[in-house]
Design an enzyme around this catalytic site. Structure first.
Site, PDB file in Angstrom:
ATOM      1  N   THR A 166     -29.828  43.112   1.726  1.00  0.00           N
ATOM      2  CA  THR A 166     -30.777  44.213   1.202  1.00  0.00           C
ATOM      3  C   THR A 166     -31.209  43.880  -0.352  1.00  0.00           C
ATOM      4  OG1 THR A 166     -29.419  45.465   2.602  1.00  0.00           O
ATOM      5  CG2 THR A 166     -30.636  46.694   0.941  1.00  0.00           C
ATOM      6  N   ASN A 208     -35.349  26.676 -23.307  1.00  0.00           N
ATOM      7  CA  ASN A 208     -34.904  28.284 -24.164  1.00  0.00           C
ATOM      8  C   ASN A 208     -34.137  28.035 -25.450  1.00  0.00           C
ATOM      9  OD1 ASN A 208     -33.483  26.327 -22.176  1.00  0.00           O
ATOM     10  ND2 ASN A 208     -31.580  27.614 -22.806  1.00  0.00           N
ATOM     11  N   HIS A 246     -34.850  39.216 -16.376  1.00  0.00           N
ATOM     12  CA  HIS A 246     -34.265  39.738 -17.420  1.00  0.00           C
ATOM     13  C   HIS A 246     -34.499  39.007 -18.814  1.00  0.00           C
ATOM     14  CE1 HIS A 246     -30.821  36.743 -18.488  1.00  0.00           C
ATOM     15  NE2 HIS A 246     -30.990  36.550 -17.157  1.00  0.00           N
ATOM     16  N   CYS A 268     -20.281  27.106 -29.805  1.00  0.00           N
ATOM     17  CA  CYS A 268     -19.197  26.904 -30.632  1.00  0.00           C
ATOM     18  C   CYS A 268     -17.706  27.188 -30.100  1.00  0.00           C
ATOM     19  CB  CYS A 268     -19.260  28.076 -31.863  1.00  0.00           C
ATOM     20  SG  CYS A 268     -20.816  27.842 -32.628  1.00  0.00           S
ATOM     21  N   GLN A 296     -38.701  30.778 -19.328  1.00  0.00           N
ATOM     22  CA  GLN A 296     -39.131  31.270 -20.668  1.00  0.00           C
ATOM     23  C   GLN A 296     -40.750  31.116 -20.887  1.00  0.00           C
ATOM     24  OE1 GLN A 296     -37.098  32.150 -22.812  1.00  0.00           O
ATOM     25  NE2 GLN A 296     -35.066  31.595 -21.880  1.00  0.00           N
TER      26      GLN A 296
HETATM   27  N1  PLP Z   1     -33.653  28.524 -17.050  1.00  0.00           N
HETATM   28  C1  PLP Z   1     -33.637  28.817 -18.131  1.00  0.00           C
HETATM   29  C2  PLP Z   1     -34.771  27.934 -19.195  1.00  0.00           C
HETATM   30  C3  PLP Z   1     -33.202  29.821 -18.910  1.00  0.00           C
HETATM   31  O1  PLP Z   1     -33.255  30.110 -20.148  1.00  0.00           O
HETATM   32  C4  PLP Z   1     -32.082  30.599 -18.041  1.00  0.00           C
HETATM   33  C5  PLP Z   1     -31.357  31.578 -18.565  1.00  0.00           C
HETATM   34  O2  PLP Z   1     -30.800  31.378 -19.914  1.00  0.00           O
HETATM   35  C6  PLP Z   1     -32.063  30.223 -16.481  1.00  0.00           C
HETATM   36  C7  PLP Z   1     -32.728  29.287 -16.280  1.00  0.00           C
HETATM   37  C8  PLP Z   1     -30.817  31.168 -15.849  1.00  0.00           C
HETATM   38  O3  PLP Z   1     -31.579  32.296 -15.640  1.00  0.00           O
HETATM   39  P1  PLP Z   1     -30.851  33.551 -14.994  1.00  0.00           P
HETATM   40  O4  PLP Z   1     -30.045  34.111 -16.075  1.00  0.00           O
HETATM   41  O5  PLP Z   1     -31.781  34.376 -14.368  1.00  0.00           O
HETATM   42  O6  PLP Z   1     -29.822  32.789 -13.683  1.00  0.00           O
END
Ligand code: PLP
Length: 796
Positions: free
Chosen positions: A288, A202, A252, A377, A230
């Site tokens: 649900t 990420n 998301h 930060c 990702q």
């Molecule tokens: N794994 C990775 C590589 C992510 O980038 C993220 C979110 O930043 C997550 C897991 C966690 O995802 P979620 O926000 O759906 O819990």
């Protein structure tokens, strides 16, 4: 309808320090343009933080709304409304199977990747525990890639402890390119119960070598979790072909709303429900179902399957190339922290030498480009990115890293606009002498500029007319920025002074003098604290610095008094008097018996209302006066009113300093703080409260405390009825304090910045100095109050 807080005019003229005088005299300041080419009328948000989250695709929004209005059924209901909801859910699941190429495994709907990771880890570890309970010898290791999202190692540790397994949880090292060390993994794979390796990172976008990992696991009994968050929509995971047991995904990160995710579980892989209850999802995930989320995810998957919305890899690579060119042009010396050939085409992670990520984030945010730090930060110190540290990159690269990421539905218009603004950001930084390219500029010069490193304060005192400056209490970390300041503004360094021999850090006076020898014009002999021998004062144009011996904290402690011809303006007192503390005097080089007489000498020389600028400021209080400290510091009061003699004072002080703990920066505390945060009074003013004050006709002065490189890129729109608007960066705050204190209690002094943190510092400092109506605009420019000519979202 434009997002109101996003609509900043670029290059809006704002008053700078020093221009306040002009304003009072009715002179309107002008600002030289920094961006060449057409000037955008409106500075709309350019969102380049897609790896954090994405906006919701219009089709997904429509599907979610339909699932909340017409088709709102509960898929467990057996009547018609429920059956429609179930049909929708089944169709989305079938589409997810097709899009992810899954025929031998299940896809569960759940809340997101963090829940998917918990479920997978719980499942794998529960199976291991059952094996142990059945008498089998267990593998001893749980492995995760060193650059995994925190959710993975935290889940491993959590469930390992909770289930009483107590296996060793180890990070698989990565190399300098961010790829897993496959030899290391192969060596330990035989003893691993679960291996977790993300498909793409990420922070850097680095794509893992999943085939290589699979190969390293060929003789391993381990279950394998691949975090696909990702990768979704950008990289095929070939779940059917690979022996991956679990793969979590999150809606998301690909244009669905927050709160919906998927977990792939391979046929035959163990599964234990995290949530038990009504038996939804085949009793594997009760609760649900989130039907609006499922419907929205279905619409995104439809776009993936049908094509049209999402760009091809080649197009995304071309976009990234454009951004790379713009960044390289804007920030000469930039380094990219991952190889483009090995990364998702939608992610760039870079560092700019000499520019911390906090500065770059403020800069980009000022231009309404939303990016994120490669590092988290903290309030005082940037925490280097764990991912870049794991890759073994130089500390400055981890501390300066910025991540820029865009989603696969991005279009060329956004990339082009981003490139233009990135170039404007580069120009603003250069024009503010913030890059090491040593161009010379005729920039406005603040009389006093303050630099802080871990609570230690250094000052630069300058006179723009004579172009002479003095540095007081230089710190090694500041040699480069100070050198840059002097060269960029073509100043002569008249002296580098220390207020005393420091105990907690070294002075960098010698380094500074050798770094800028050509600017060090008065290079004769000096005393050990840097004062030029034979001089009674140091002249900087009309400014005059004199010195006053104030032994106590150390035997050599010296105050420097700045006088502009109208009496003392400020005194650099080192550690003798700090806001809330007197400098400690228990060092071998201290002179405790002389401390009280020195305080009296200071009182006689500058009086009780002159600003005292400290050598340490652990609590961001900026300045004090003897009058602000007398009621707060009983020892100081006793020394000044004569109720304690020098010996009694020294004894009482020694008692106070016994067992002085280190500071929060793990440096030695330079004084016993007797006044800690009593002024933490609420200084936040919400945009609504500001509006109400303006409505009521209060006199409001609004002060932008962002740095010049930020407000050069634009300012929030003017607010009706604001009496005055100023721009005074925190680094120059001490210059304007006397003028603000003179405003008295009839004026509301409202500071603002990007997020409300810096303005809260300024407001608290002014409150402590006695200004009752100093405020910080809550939420900063991000929550800027609406203008009366703007429509509210409800009216749009
Ligand atoms: N794994 C990775 C590589 C992510 O980038 C993220 C979110 O930043 C997550 C897991 C966690 O995802 P979620 O926000 O759906 O819990």
């Amino acid at each position: 309808m434009q997002a109101r807080q996003a609509a900043f005019p670029l290059l809006d003229p704002v008053l700078r320090t020093g221009e306040i005088g002009n304003l009072i005299r009715g002179v309107v300041p002008t600002v030289s343009g920094i961006a060449k080419g057409p000037r955008p009328e409106r500075n709309m948000d350019i969102y380049l933080d897609a790896n954090a989250t994405t906006p919701v695709l219009p089709q997904a929004r429509a599907a979610a709304i339909a699932a909340m209005s017409d088709d709102f059924g509960n898929p467990s209901s057996v009547h018609g409304t429920g059956l429609k909801a179930r049909a929708l859910m089944d169709a989305v699941r079938a589409r997810a199977h097709r899009v992810l190429g899954v025929t031998h495994g299940q896809l569960l709907f759940l809340s997101g990747a963090t829940e998917g990771i918990q479920t997978a880890v719980l499942s794998a570890l529960t199976a291991l525990r059952s094996r142990r309970e059945g008498g089998e010898a267990l593998p001893g290791l749980l492995l995760y890639g060193a650059t995994e999202h925190k959710a993975v190692p935290e889940a491993l540790r959590h469930w390992n402890t909770l289930l009483g397994l107590h296996l060793d949880v180890l990070a698989v090292p990565v190399d300098g390119s961010g790829r897993h060390d496959l030899a290391w993994l192969r060596e330990r794979a035989g003893n691993a119960g679960l291996v977790c390796t993300m498909a793409a990172n990420n922070e850097t976008g680095v794509i893992s070598d999943l085939d290589g990992i699979q190969d390293a696991l060929s003789d391993s009994p381990a279950l394998w979790l691949v975090d696909g968050v990702q990768a979704l929509g950008k990289l095929p995971l070939r779940l059917n072909e690979r022996r991956i047991d679990y793969a979590p995904f999150s809606g998301h990160k690909l244009y669905a709303p927050k709160g919906i995710g998927l977990l792939y579980v391979r046929d035959g892989a163990p599964i234990t429900p995290l949530l038990a209850g009504g038996g939804q999802e085949g009793a594997l995930r009760s609760g649900t179902e989130n039907m609006p989320g499922i419907a929205a995810l279905g619409a995104v998957l439809e776009q993936l399957e049908e094509g049209g919305t999402f760009k091809t890899s080649a197009t995304l690579e071309a976009y990234r190339e454009r951004l790379t060119e713009a960044l390289t042009e804007a920030f000469p010396g930039i380094v990219f922290n991952a190889e483009p050939a090995m990364t998702l085409p939608t992610t760039l992670n870079f560092s700019v030498p000499g520019v911390p990520s906090s500065v770059l984030l403020d800069l980009f945010d000022a231009a309404s480009i939303r990016v994120s730090g490669g590092s988290a930060c903290g309030a005082s110190k940037a925490r280097p990115s764990d991912v870049l540290v794991a890759m073994g990159l130089a500390p400055w690269r981890s501390a300066s890293a910025v991540r820029l990421s865009f989603g696969p539905a991005t279009d060329m218009a956004l990339i082009a606009a981003a490139c233009e603004r990135i170039r404007a950001c580069g120009a603003s930084l250069r024009d503010s002498c913030m890059t090491p390219d040593m161009q010379q500029h005729a920039l406005p010069v603040d009389r006093i500029t303050r630099y802080v490193v871990d609570g230690a304060v250094c000052y630069l005192v300058a006179d723009p007319v004579s172009r002479r400056c003095v540095i007081i209490d230089p710190l090694p970390e500041l040699t480069q920025p100070l050198t840059q300041w002097i060269r960029c503004r073509s100043h002569t360094l008249a002296a580098v002074l220390d207020t005393h021999g420091h105990g907690d850090h070294s002075s960098s006076a010698a380094a500074l003098r050798s770094e800028v020898p050509e600017a060090f014009a008065d290079g004769g002999d000096t005393d050990p604290l840097g004062w030029p021998l034979g001089l009674d004062d140091i002249r900087l144009g009309a400014l005059r610095l004199t010195r006053l011996a104030i032994p106590g904290h150390t035997a050599d402690s010296t105050a420097y008094v700045l006088d502009d011809g109208e009496g003392p303006q400020a005194v650099f007192v080192g550690d003798t008097v700090m806001p809330g503390a007197l400098g400690r005097s228990d060092f071998p080089i201290s002179a405790p018996l002389q401390f009280a007489p020195s305080l009296n000498a200071l009182d006689r020389a500058v009086g009780r209302d002159t600003l005292l600028l400290p050598g340490h400021d652990y609590d961001s209080r900026y300045a004090c006066t003897l009058n602000t400290e007398i009621p707060r510091q009983p020892l100081l009061a006793a020394a000044l009113d004569g109720s304690m003699d020098a010996l009694e004072f020294a004894r009482a002080k020694a008692a106070l300093e016994r067992d002085l703990a280190p500071t929060e920066f793990q440096t030695m505390a330079c004084g016993a703080r007797v006044d800690r945060g009593g002024e933490l009074a609420a200084v936040a003013l919400t945009p609504g409260e500001l509006d109400r004050r303006l409505e009521a006709g209060c006199a409001v002065v609004l002060v932008d405390v962002r740095e010049p490189y930020e407000h050069r890129l634009g300012s929030p729109p003017a607010l009706d009825r604001v009496a005055r608007r100023e721009a005074v960066a925190l680094s120059a705050l001490v210059n304007t304090i006397p003028q603000w204190l003179a405003l008295g209690d009839d004026v509301e002094l409202v500071f603002f910045c990007r997020s409300g943190n810096r303005s809260a510092q300024a407001a608290r400092a002014l409150r402590r100095l006695g200004l009752k109506r100093a405020w910080s605009l809550a939420g900063g420019v991000a929550l800027w109050p609406a203008r009366s000519d703007e429509q509210s979202p409800a009216a749009a």
